[in-house]
Design an enzyme around this catalytic site. Structure first.
Site, PDB file in Angstrom:
ATOM      1  N   ARG A   1     -16.221   4.823  -8.820  1.00 38.15           N
ATOM      2  CA  ARG A   1     -15.403   3.996  -7.433  1.00 38.15           C
ATOM      3  C   ARG A   1     -16.680   2.998  -6.894  1.00 38.15           C
ATOM      4  NH1 ARG A   1     -11.873   8.788  -5.258  1.00 38.15           N
ATOM      5  NH2 ARG A   1     -13.033   8.500  -3.649  1.00 38.15           N
TER       6      ARG A   1
ATOM      7  N   ARG B   1     -24.699  -4.356  -6.546  1.00 38.85           N
ATOM      8  CA  ARG B   1     -24.233  -5.485  -7.331  1.00 38.85           C
ATOM      9  C   ARG B   1     -25.800  -5.723  -6.979  1.00 38.85           C
ATOM     10  NH1 ARG B   1     -20.143  -6.975  -4.181  1.00 38.85           N
ATOM     11  NH2 ARG B   1     -18.303  -5.964  -5.616  1.00 38.85           N
TER      12      ARG B   1
ATOM     13  N   ARG C   1      -8.784  17.539   1.803  1.00 43.19           N
ATOM     14  CA  ARG C   1      -9.403  16.831   3.070  1.00 43.19           C
ATOM     15  C   ARG C   1      -8.095  16.443   3.579  1.00 43.19           C
ATOM     16  NH1 ARG C   1     -13.975  19.698   3.351  1.00 43.19           N
ATOM     17  NH2 ARG C   1     -14.826  18.384   5.373  1.00 43.19           N
TER      18      ARG C   1
ATOM     19  N   ARG D   1     -17.282   7.080   9.171  1.00 38.49           N
ATOM     20  CA  ARG D   1     -17.093   5.672   9.800  1.00 38.49           C
ATOM     21  C   ARG D   1     -16.477   5.193  10.689  1.00 38.49           C
ATOM     22  NH1 ARG D   1     -13.391   4.276   4.340  1.00 38.49           N
ATOM     23  NH2 ARG D   1     -11.644   5.022   5.030  1.00 38.49           N
TER      24      ARG D   1
ATOM     25  N   GLU E   1     -13.749   8.721  12.223  1.00 38.16           N
ATOM     26  CA  GLU E   1     -13.283   8.869  11.681  1.00 38.16           C
ATOM     27  C   GLU E   1     -14.081  10.533  11.028  1.00 38.16           C
ATOM     28  OE1 GLU E   1     -11.510   7.128   9.068  1.00 38.16           O
ATOM     29  OE2 GLU E   1     -11.413   7.700   6.713  1.00 38.16           O
TER      30      GLU E   1
ATOM     31  N   TYR F   1      -5.897  11.587  -6.303  1.00 41.95           N
ATOM     32  CA  TYR F   1      -6.155  10.374  -5.892  1.00 41.95           C
ATOM     33  C   TYR F   1      -5.690   8.922  -5.586  1.00 41.95           C
ATOM     34  CZ  TYR F   1      -8.054   7.200  -2.663  1.00 41.95           C
ATOM     35  OH  TYR F   1      -8.595   5.917  -1.691  1.00 41.95           O
TER      36      TYR F   1
ATOM     37  N   ASP G   1      -4.972   5.032  -5.417  1.00 42.23           N
ATOM     38  CA  ASP G   1      -4.621   3.727  -4.258  1.00 42.23           C
ATOM     39  C   ASP G   1      -3.646   3.666  -4.544  1.00 42.23           C
ATOM     40  OD1 ASP G   1      -7.115   3.183  -3.200  1.00 42.23           O
ATOM     41  OD2 ASP G   1      -8.558   2.626  -5.130  1.00 42.23           O
TER      42      ASP G   1
HETATM   43  P1  FAD Z   1       2.618   8.602   0.996  1.00 43.81           P
HETATM   44  O1  FAD Z   1       2.072   7.521   1.281  1.00 43.81           O
HETATM   45  O2  FAD Z   1       1.321  10.001   1.445  1.00 43.81           O
HETATM   46  O3  FAD Z   1       4.185   9.368   1.472  1.00 43.81           O
HETATM   47  C1  FAD Z   1       4.373  10.097   0.601  1.00 43.81           C
HETATM   48  C2  FAD Z   1       5.501  10.646   1.524  1.00 43.81           C
HETATM   49  O4  FAD Z   1       6.748  12.184   1.318  1.00 43.81           O
HETATM   50  C3  FAD Z   1       5.117  11.122   3.165  1.00 43.81           C
HETATM   51  O5  FAD Z   1       5.804  10.077   3.531  1.00 43.81           O
HETATM   52  C4  FAD Z   1       5.102  12.075   3.474  1.00 43.81           C
HETATM   53  O6  FAD Z   1       6.318  12.507   5.256  1.00 43.81           O
HETATM   54  C5  FAD Z   1       7.264  12.629   2.520  1.00 43.81           C
HETATM   55  N1  FAD Z   1       7.033  14.012   2.581  1.00 43.81           N
HETATM   56  C6  FAD Z   1       6.487  14.906   1.842  1.00 43.81           C
HETATM   57  N2  FAD Z   1       7.144  16.039   1.975  1.00 43.81           N
HETATM   58  C7  FAD Z   1       8.333  15.628   1.727  1.00 43.81           C
HETATM   59  C8  FAD Z   1       9.824  16.638   2.220  1.00 43.81           C
HETATM   60  N3  FAD Z   1       9.320  17.583   1.566  1.00 43.81           N
HETATM   61  N4  FAD Z   1      10.900  15.716   2.611  1.00 43.81           N
HETATM   62  C9  FAD Z   1      10.534  14.704   3.060  1.00 43.81           C
HETATM   63  N5  FAD Z   1       8.857  14.196   3.112  1.00 43.81           N
HETATM   64  C10 FAD Z   1       8.263  14.470   2.469  1.00 43.81           C
HETATM   65  N6  FAD Z   1      -5.230   2.656  -0.798  1.00 43.81           N
HETATM   66  C11 FAD Z   1      -5.918   1.402  -1.542  1.00 43.81           C
HETATM   67  O7  FAD Z   1      -4.864   0.536  -2.474  1.00 43.81           O
HETATM   68  N7  FAD Z   1      -6.584   0.933  -0.351  1.00 43.81           N
HETATM   69  C12 FAD Z   1      -7.176   1.170   0.661  1.00 43.81           C
HETATM   70  O8  FAD Z   1      -8.097   0.947   1.820  1.00 43.81           O
HETATM   71  C13 FAD Z   1      -6.869   2.824   0.945  1.00 43.81           C
HETATM   72  N8  FAD Z   1      -7.303   3.334   1.599  1.00 43.81           N
HETATM   73  C14 FAD Z   1      -7.208   4.842   2.085  1.00 43.81           C
HETATM   74  C15 FAD Z   1      -7.254   5.420   3.106  1.00 43.81           C
HETATM   75  C16 FAD Z   1      -7.338   6.725   3.614  1.00 43.81           C
HETATM   76  C17 FAD Z   1      -8.104   7.354   4.667  1.00 43.81           C
HETATM   77  C18 FAD Z   1      -6.678   7.340   2.912  1.00 43.81           C
HETATM   78  C19 FAD Z   1      -5.882   9.383   3.232  1.00 43.81           C
HETATM   79  C20 FAD Z   1      -5.589   6.993   1.826  1.00 43.81           C
HETATM   80  C21 FAD Z   1      -6.125   5.527   0.782  1.00 43.81           C
HETATM   81  N9  FAD Z   1      -5.550   4.996   0.072  1.00 43.81           N
HETATM   82  C22 FAD Z   1      -6.337   3.544   0.347  1.00 43.81           C
HETATM   83  C23 FAD Z   1      -4.412   5.222  -0.935  1.00 43.81           C
HETATM   84  C24 FAD Z   1      -3.459   4.989  -0.282  1.00 43.81           C
HETATM   85  O9  FAD Z   1      -2.856   5.858   0.734  1.00 43.81           O
HETATM   86  C25 FAD Z   1      -1.488   5.935  -1.257  1.00 43.81           C
HETATM   87  O10 FAD Z   1      -2.071   5.145  -2.730  1.00 43.81           O
HETATM   88  C26 FAD Z   1      -0.675   6.215  -0.964  1.00 43.81           C
HETATM   89  O11 FAD Z   1       0.219   6.509   0.579  1.00 43.81           O
HETATM   90  C27 FAD Z   1       0.059   6.475  -2.055  1.00 43.81           C
HETATM   91  O12 FAD Z   1       1.752   6.489  -1.758  1.00 43.81           O
HETATM   92  P2  FAD Z   1       2.692   7.767  -1.877  1.00 43.81           P
HETATM   93  O13 FAD Z   1       3.675   7.346  -2.044  1.00 43.81           O
HETATM   94  O14 FAD Z   1       2.440   8.108  -2.771  1.00 43.81           O
HETATM   95  O15 FAD Z   1       2.121   8.833  -0.515  1.00 43.81           O
HETATM   96  N1  UDP Z   2     -20.096   6.801  -0.172  1.00 45.93           N
HETATM   97  C1  UDP Z   2     -20.811   7.234   0.790  1.00 45.93           C
HETATM   98  N2  UDP Z   2     -21.769   6.412   1.235  1.00 45.93           N
HETATM   99  C2  UDP Z   2     -20.998   5.508   1.887  1.00 45.93           C
HETATM  100  C3  UDP Z   2     -19.198   5.348   1.030  1.00 45.93           C
HETATM  101  C4  UDP Z   2     -19.205   5.974   0.323  1.00 45.93           C
HETATM  102  O1  UDP Z   2     -21.395   8.009  -0.230  1.00 45.93           O
HETATM  103  O2  UDP Z   2     -21.041   4.835   2.622  1.00 45.93           O
HETATM  104  C5  UDP Z   2     -18.992   8.145  -1.068  1.00 45.93           C
HETATM  105  C6  UDP Z   2     -17.962   8.944  -0.715  1.00 45.93           C
HETATM  106  O3  UDP Z   2     -18.505  10.262  -1.419  1.00 45.93           O
HETATM  107  C7  UDP Z   2     -17.074   8.509  -0.916  1.00 45.93           C
HETATM  108  C8  UDP Z   2     -17.201   7.906  -1.882  1.00 45.93           C
HETATM  109  O4  UDP Z   2     -18.094   7.198  -2.181  1.00 45.93           O
HETATM  110  O5  UDP Z   2     -15.838   9.403  -0.736  1.00 45.93           O
HETATM  111  C9  UDP Z   2     -16.125   6.789  -2.141  1.00 45.93           C
HETATM  112  O6  UDP Z   2     -15.642   6.003  -1.750  1.00 45.93           O
HETATM  113  P1  UDP Z   2     -15.272   5.141  -0.755  1.00 45.93           P
HETATM  114  O7  UDP Z   2     -15.511   4.008   0.039  1.00 45.93           O
HETATM  115  O8  UDP Z   2     -14.422   4.823  -2.299  1.00 45.93           O
HETATM  116  O9  UDP Z   2     -14.191   6.295  -0.042  1.00 45.93           O
HETATM  117  P2  UDP Z   2     -12.702   5.992   0.827  1.00 45.93           P
HETATM  118  O10 UDP Z   2     -12.390   4.449   1.085  1.00 45.93           O
HETATM  119  O11 UDP Z   2     -11.814   6.740  -0.688  1.00 45.93           O
HETATM  120  O12 UDP Z   2     -12.498   6.259   1.633  1.00 45.93           O
END
Ligand code: FAD
Ligand code: UDP
Length: 371
Positions: free
Chosen positions: A172, A176, A247, A277, A300, A348, A350
């Site tokens: 991912r 560069r 996780r 981070r 975090e 996972y 986005d």
């Molecule tokens: P979710 O957003 O998880 O929504 C599912 C919903 O279902 C929840 O609100 C939950 O409460 C509800 N639910 C579950 N079970 C039930 C039930 N039985 N009854 C009623 N309600 C229920 N993506 C990016 O593009 N850029 C980013 O920078 C980025 N950063 C991220 C950072 C973190 C820490 C994480 C974990 C993810 C990140 N993502 C990012 C990914 C992004 O969060 C997901 O793409 C997005 O949330 C997926 O949407 P979803 O609707 O599939 O799931």
């Molecule tokens: N990663 C790392 N060091 C960093 C940033 C990322 O080792 O400083 C690794 C780590 O395993 C992470 C993966 O690269 O889970 C993807 O990184 P990203 O920044 O996309 O993580 P996310 O935003 O999905 O948590």
């Protein structure tokens, strides 16, 4: 005609609800939380005025023009480029690994060609087909950079040795040989001016959609024409084959005057620092950050997801893959239900991929019902 049910009001459920509502279906969308937008939920912190990303920092980036047009239809996207730093043993470096990082780390002034040749001399080119995260990193950047930037961070983030993780996690991240420090390669990147929750609110604003919050799927007694389920796959089946590993994250908030760290995200790869981070959310909104006197940042911490914790990252090690296959077979056999999204497909995803998949699922359903 019976209604459609969308379980979960994140991007998956909301986009499907909207597409079907526009096609004339009546849709009930529920979420057990007290807010919409799922894990992309944002709110304004009352003390600092900062728009906080409640479940961790979210940056919208995509190469998909249709998805970019879709979010721009429902929200005002502001220019934003994610630039991340890393604090390694008390020194600050540029990420993703780029010419600046290499020159900082090796105390050099390489040109792009020199840096490429230098990294090649360090890279473990004998690893022809890297299978694990560790092998991928050693082949990609060599041992020094791997140990400084990736080994510790990855162990903290995933709780296992990088030699046990799939190479795909590292793929991912770019490498560069220029000073371009944009964390992403995608041509479109931005941040919603009024937060992600407002975007989802606008998506759900349709006369054929009823939204019910604090509502668990198991508590509904209505019969539906079809259910789109974006909750956890294993939970739907009562975990009866076992639990898929996730996780979870703990966020520790720090409030301060002015500017806490001078950047939106600083990573801490050192193994002896317990968090991965720190994100300071006012820097995700550069168009308004100068007007805010106070700030809020979050350390975090990653750990194994237990019962009652919020599932964040699917782990997908070998034993999870096996279990997933069994659940997937049951999901495919479940009449009248389509499993969608990050939790429903245990992947996972986005936000842009989530939206693209939701649009496709809705399209396929409409094509099927028109036959
Ligand atoms: P979710 O957003 O998880 O929504 C599912 C919903 O279902 C929840 O609100 C939950 O409460 C509800 N639910 C579950 N079970 C039930 C039930 N039985 N009854 C009623 N309600 C229920 N993506 C990016 O593009 N850029 C980013 O920078 C980025 N950063 C991220 C950072 C973190 C820490 C994480 C974990 C993810 C990140 N993502 C990012 C990914 C992004 O969060 C997901 O793409 C997005 O949330 C997926 O949407 P979803 O609707 O599939 O799931
Ligand atoms: N990663 C790392 N060091 C960093 C940033 C990322 O080792 O400083 C690794 C780590 O395993 C992470 C993966 O690269 O889970 C993807 O990184 P990203 O920044 O996309 O993580 P996310 O935003 O999905 O948590």
């Amino acid at each position: 005609m019976k209604r459609i049910c969308a379980v979960g009001a994140g991007f998956s459920g909301a986009v499907i609800a909207r597409e079907l509502a526009e096609a004339g279906f009546r849709v009930l969308i529920i979420d057990e939380r007290d807010h919409i937008a799922g894990n992309c939920h944002t709110y304004r912190d009352s003390e600092t005025g900062v728009m906080v990303h409640a479940y961790g920092p979210h940056i919208f980036h995509t190469a998909d023009e249709r998805v970019w047009a879709y979010v721009n239809r429902f929200g005002t996207m502001m220019p934003y480029v994610n630039r991340v730093k890393a604090n390694v043993r008390g020194r600050v470096y540029s990420l993703p690994v780029n010419l600046h990082t290499i020159n900082q780390f090796f105390d050099s002034a390489f040109s792009p060609r020199e840096a490429e040749a230098f990294i090649r001399s360090k890279a473990r080119l004998d690893i022809e087909e890297p299978r694990s995260f560790e092998e991928q990193a050693l082949r990609f950047v060599g041992e020094d950079i791997y140990l400084a930037f990736f080994a510790g961070y990855t162990k903290k983030q995933w709780g296992v040795e990088p030699s046990k993780l799939p190479a795909s996690i590292l793929k991912r991240l770019p490498l560069r040989f220029s000073y371009d420090d944009n964390y992403f390669n995608h041509p479109y990147q931005g941040m919603p001016r009024d937060g992600y929750t407002e975007v989802v609110r606008n998506i759900l604003d349709h006369h054929n959609i009823e939204l019910r919050l604090r509502c668990e799927y198991g508590d509904l007694d209505e019969q539906f024409q079809h259910v789109f389920y974006s909750g956890p796959l294993d939970r739907y089946f009562g975990y009866d084959l076992g639990r898929l590993g996730y996780r979870t994250l703990d966020f520790e908030g720090v409030r301060a005057e002015g500017d806490f760290q001078g950047a939106a995200v600083i990573n801490y790869p050192d193994p002896d620092i317990p968090f991965t981070r720190i994100s300071e959310h006012k820097h995700f909104a550069p168009w308004e950050s100068a007007q805010l006197d106070k700030t809020i940042a979050f350390r975090e911490y990653s750990r194994l997801c237990g019962e009652g914790d919020i599932p964040y990252y699917p782990i997908r090690l070998l034993n999870e893959e096996r279990l997933l296959k069994q659940y997937e077979e049951r999901a495919a056999a479940e009449a009248g239900v389509t499993f969608v999204g990050r939790l429903g497909t245990y992947q996972y995803l986005d936000m842009d991929v989530t939206i693209a998949r939701a649009l496709k699922v809705a399209e396929e359903y409409l094509a099927k019902t028109r036959q």
